[in-house]
Design a protein around this motif. Structure first.
Motif, PDB file in Angstrom:
ATOM      1  N   ARG A  24      25.782 -25.536  -5.559  1.00  0.00           N
ATOM      2  CA  ARG A  24      24.346 -25.800  -5.706  1.00  0.00           C
ATOM      3  C   ARG A  24      23.800 -26.458  -4.447  1.00  0.00           C
ATOM      4  N   SER A  28      21.200 -24.694  -1.849  1.00  0.00           N
ATOM      5  CA  SER A  28      19.917 -25.363  -1.579  1.00  0.00           C
ATOM      6  C   SER A  28      19.707 -25.538  -0.079  1.00  0.00           C
ATOM      7  N   ASN A  32      16.770 -23.845   2.173  1.00  0.00           N
ATOM      8  CA  ASN A  32      15.852 -24.721   2.908  1.00  0.00           C
ATOM      9  C   ASN A  32      15.840 -24.432   4.401  1.00  0.00           C
ATOM     10  N   SER A  45       9.550 -21.074  -1.979  1.00  0.00           N
ATOM     11  CA  SER A  45      10.222 -22.366  -2.085  1.00  0.00           C
ATOM     12  C   SER A  45      10.945 -22.398  -3.421  1.00  0.00           C
ATOM     13  N   THR A  47      13.918 -23.883  -6.108  1.00  0.00           N
ATOM     14  CA  THR A  47      14.715 -25.008  -6.556  1.00  0.00           C
ATOM     15  C   THR A  47      15.957 -24.463  -7.237  1.00  0.00           C
ATOM     16  N   GLY A  49      18.525 -25.350  -9.697  1.00  0.00           N
ATOM     17  CA  GLY A  49      18.708 -26.370 -10.716  1.00  0.00           C
ATOM     18  C   GLY A  49      20.155 -26.599 -11.104  1.00  0.00           C
ATOM     19  N   VAL A  64      17.753 -20.746 -10.818  1.00  0.00           N
ATOM     20  CA  VAL A  64      16.749 -21.091  -9.812  1.00  0.00           C
ATOM     21  C   VAL A  64      15.359 -21.056 -10.435  1.00  0.00           C
ATOM     22  N   LEU A  67       9.001 -22.933  -6.818  1.00  0.00           N
ATOM     23  CA  LEU A  67       8.128 -24.096  -6.883  1.00  0.00           C
ATOM     24  C   LEU A  67       6.821 -23.699  -7.561  1.00  0.00           C
TER      25      LEU A  67
END
Length: 143
Positions: A24, A28, A32, A45, A47, A49, A64, A67
């Motif tokens: 994870r 990430s 990014n 964007s 996330t 999780g 995922v 955003l």
């Protein structure tokens, strides 16, 4: 007697949890930094999780959420389209015997929390939780 490795236990092992968390964090960071060569995916964007790993560490299910919650289908399509590149980049970050097969799903944890919160706000549920609801006829009342 030896423990059966493939039995249904109460949950994931420490190894599964540790590998899932490492994956994870690595994913990430990859998202990014924009290491994936897909402009459609890089403009989203996302996330990450949770990552759930199978007991043999051969399958990783990645949850995922974009955003704001929008563009869900676009996010999953972009991740599936770049599955090979993501797998290759992850295998460089997280050293495992075999690079796991990646499966992407939308993380609906926040939707479930909102639904649960809405249930607790209902008058009939609040009344039952406060103890003002109808009494069970088999239970004696305090007098």
């Amino acid at each position: 007697m030896a423990k059966n490795r493939f039995s249904d236990s109460s949950g994931p092992s420490q190894r599964q949890l540790r590998v899932g968390e490492l994956m994870r964090r690595a994913l990430s960071d990859l998202l990014n930094r924009g290491d994936i060569h897909d402009p459609d995916l890089n403009r989203l964007s996302l996330t990450v999780g949770e990552v759930r790993v199978s007991p043999d560490l051969r399958i990783a299910t990645i949850f995922v959420l974009p955003l704001g919650g929008g563009n869900r289908d676009e996010a999953i399509a972009g991740l599936k389209r770049n599955k090979g590149e993501i797998r290759r980049l992850l295998s460089k970050e997280v050293i495992l015997k075999n690079a796991p097969e990646l499966r992407f799903m939308i993380d609906d944890t926040f939707d479930r929390m909102d639904h649960t919160r809405a249930l607790f706000e209902r008058d009939d549920v609040r009344r039952d939780l406060d103890g003002e609801g109808p009494q069970d006829p088999d239970t004696p009342e305090d007098t």
